[in-house]
Design a protein around this motif. Structure first.
Motif, PDB file in Angstrom:
ATOM      1  N   GLN A 193      44.248  29.017  38.126  1.00  0.00           N
ATOM      2  CA  GLN A 193      44.975  29.705  37.074  1.00  0.00           C
ATOM      3  C   GLN A 193      44.723  31.200  37.203  1.00  0.00           C
ATOM      4  O   GLN A 193      43.810  31.623  37.932  1.00  0.00           O
ATOM      5  N   VAL A 194      45.495  31.979  36.505  1.00  0.00           N
ATOM      6  CA  VAL A 194      45.373  33.434  36.565  1.00  0.00           C
ATOM      7  C   VAL A 194      45.195  33.972  35.158  1.00  0.00           C
ATOM      8  O   VAL A 194      45.895  33.548  34.230  1.00  0.00           O
ATOM      9  N   VAL A 195      44.233  34.866  34.991  1.00  0.00           N
ATOM     10  CA  VAL A 195      44.080  35.566  33.716  1.00  0.00           C
ATOM     11  C   VAL A 195      44.288  37.047  33.966  1.00  0.00           C
ATOM     12  O   VAL A 195      44.061  37.547  35.082  1.00  0.00           O
ATOM     13  N   GLN A 196      44.715  37.727  32.938  1.00  0.00           N
ATOM     14  CA  GLN A 196      45.018  39.155  33.061  1.00  0.00           C
ATOM     15  C   GLN A 196      44.078  39.965  32.183  1.00  0.00           C
ATOM     16  O   GLN A 196      43.910  39.683  30.993  1.00  0.00           O
TER      17      GLN A 196
ATOM     18  N   GLY B 270      45.629  45.216  32.954  1.00  0.00           N
ATOM     19  CA  GLY B 270      46.730  44.676  33.737  1.00  0.00           C
ATOM     20  C   GLY B 270      46.326  43.993  35.020  1.00  0.00           C
ATOM     21  O   GLY B 270      47.152  43.320  35.648  1.00  0.00           O
ATOM     22  N   GLU B 271      45.081  44.133  35.447  1.00  0.00           N
ATOM     23  CA  GLU B 271      44.634  43.469  36.671  1.00  0.00           C
ATOM     24  C   GLU B 271      44.593  41.953  36.466  1.00  0.00           C
ATOM     25  O   GLU B 271      44.282  41.471  35.377  1.00  0.00           O
ATOM     26  N   THR B 272      44.914  41.209  37.511  1.00  0.00           N
ATOM     27  CA  THR B 272      44.886  39.753  37.432  1.00  0.00           C
ATOM     28  C   THR B 272      43.699  39.205  38.205  1.00  0.00           C
ATOM     29  O   THR B 272      43.285  39.762  39.233  1.00  0.00           O
ATOM     30  N   TYR B 273      43.152  38.084  37.697  1.00  0.00           N
ATOM     31  CA  TYR B 273      42.003  37.437  38.309  1.00  0.00           C
ATOM     32  C   TYR B 273      42.308  35.958  38.520  1.00  0.00           C
ATOM     33  O   TYR B 273      42.789  35.288  37.604  1.00  0.00           O
ATOM     34  N   ARG B 274      42.025  35.483  39.724  1.00  0.00           N
ATOM     35  CA  ARG B 274      42.198  34.062  40.033  1.00  0.00           C
ATOM     36  C   ARG B 274      41.003  33.278  39.508  1.00  0.00           C
ATOM     37  O   ARG B 274      39.854  33.613  39.783  1.00  0.00           O
ATOM     38  N   ILE B 275      41.304  32.202  38.779  1.00  0.00           N
ATOM     39  CA  ILE B 275      40.278  31.336  38.235  1.00  0.00           C
ATOM     40  C   ILE B 275      40.453  29.954  38.858  1.00  0.00           C
ATOM     41  O   ILE B 275      41.515  29.334  38.724  1.00  0.00           O
TER      42      ILE B 275
ATOM     43  N   ALA C  12      37.313  34.534  41.148  1.00  0.00           N
ATOM     44  CA  ALA C  12      37.509  35.310  42.372  1.00  0.00           C
ATOM     45  C   ALA C  12      37.279  36.796  42.090  1.00  0.00           C
ATOM     46  O   ALA C  12      37.751  37.333  41.089  1.00  0.00           O
ATOM     47  N   ALA C  13      36.568  37.450  43.002  1.00  0.00           N
ATOM     48  CA  ALA C  13      36.230  38.855  42.801  1.00  0.00           C
ATOM     49  C   ALA C  13      37.387  39.784  43.127  1.00  0.00           C
ATOM     50  O   ALA C  13      37.554  40.822  42.499  1.00  0.00           O
TER      51      ALA C  13
ATOM     52  N   ARG D  47      36.911  46.511  43.596  1.00  0.00           N
ATOM     53  CA  ARG D  47      36.900  45.930  42.255  1.00  0.00           C
ATOM     54  C   ARG D  47      35.622  45.134  42.031  1.00  0.00           C
ATOM     55  O   ARG D  47      35.047  45.162  40.943  1.00  0.00           O
ATOM     56  N   ARG D  48      35.184  44.410  43.048  1.00  0.00           N
ATOM     57  CA  ARG D  48      33.951  43.634  42.930  1.00  0.00           C
ATOM     58  C   ARG D  48      32.770  44.537  42.591  1.00  0.00           C
ATOM     59  O   ARG D  48      31.977  44.228  41.696  1.00  0.00           O
TER      60      ARG D  48
END
Length: 272
Positions: A34-37, A41-46, A100-101, A106-107
């Motif tokens: 899934q993706v959270v924002q 506005g940056e998106t992160y993969r979960i 996911a970093a 960003r990490r």
């Protein structure tokens, strides 16, 4: 005469894959992405993997794994394997969540606490990159990632663990020492204790309460995690922290070496 087909098979440089049947990517059963924002506005993969068995009355324990693109699959499969042999390992079924970093820049920003007036020295990893985004990133986990998991599965909210390596280990310790109610346990593998000229050591000296902490380290530590464990585990703080030595392991291999102990720490059967 040698048959033409044998000549074709023997020809150097011939890509064997071109003659193989259509390939299907491997997928992990009972998993989803899934993706959270974030607010900016940056998106992160979960990445989420859950057990086949129904949850116990109290809910599943959950292990949140940083650097999810590298660590999620092995954490999920290791957790399942240990749970299958639960009578011997003492591990129960649990949910594994990989965060996911994304890009290195960003990490580094997300995994490092704010250190006003201090910058990463030129001789250290990630020198020149922006730091100090840990609070915003922990807010993202607390406000979006944890609720996402809790809404879909029955979760034991007294058994949520954070696992991180290197800068991820730094973040895990910072979360434990400054937001003790956010996770019930943390695992820090080869944490970057040099960051901020001993920031984590100062936070540990000032803290009055923190969840149980497991710190794992190999042979290449620049700062001594065993000393940090001693400060966390002294006086009235007894039992708060444990040190797991990983002899023969370098900074780059400690996460793999610590994976099974980390899962046991997070998913141990109550009473074991």
């Amino acid at each position: 005469m040698i048959p033409a087909i044998m000549l074709a098979l023997a020809a150097p440089g011939t890509p064997i894959a071109a003659r193989s049947p259509a390939e299907t990517p491997y997928t992990l059963p009972r998993s989803a992405e899934q993706v959270v924002q974030a607010e900016g506005g940056e998106t992160y993969r979960i990445l989420i993997a859950w057990p086949e068995a129904p949850p116990p009355p109290a809910g599943y324990p959950v292990l949140y794994v940083l650097d999810g693109e590298d660590n999620f699959a092995i954490a999920a499969l290791t957790a399942r394997r240990l749970a299958q042999a639960g009578g011997r390992t003492g591990v129960v079924d649990g949910i594994v969540v990989g965060i996911a970093a994304g890009p290195l820049e960003r990490r580094v920003r997300d995994y490092t606490p704010a250190t006003p007036g201090w910058m990463i020295p030129a001789t250290m990893p990630a020198s020149g990159l922006k730091t100090g985004g840990a609070e915003a990133f922990l807010d993202l986990i607390e406000r979006q990632v944890q609720p996402l998991v809790r809404q879909r599965w029955r979760v034991d909210r007294s058994r949520e663990t954070l696992l991180g390596h290197s800068f991820g280990g730094l973040l895990a310790l910072h979360a434990a020492l400054t937001r003790p109610a956010m996770f019930d346990r943390v695992v820090a593998v080869s944490p970057s204790l040099w960051f901020g000229d001993g920031l984590i050591t100062r936070e540990a000296a000032a803290v009055k309460d923190a969840p149980p902490i497991l710190i794992a380290e190999g042979d290449s530590a620049a700062a001594s995690p065993a000393t940090l464990v001693g400060s966390l585990d002294g006086d009235a703080k007894a039992g708060r922290a444990r040190f797991l030595p990983l002899p023969g392991q370098s900074h780059g291999t400690t996460m793999l070496a610590a994976m099974a102990p980390a899962i046991r720490f997070a998913f141990a059967e109550p009473g074991r």
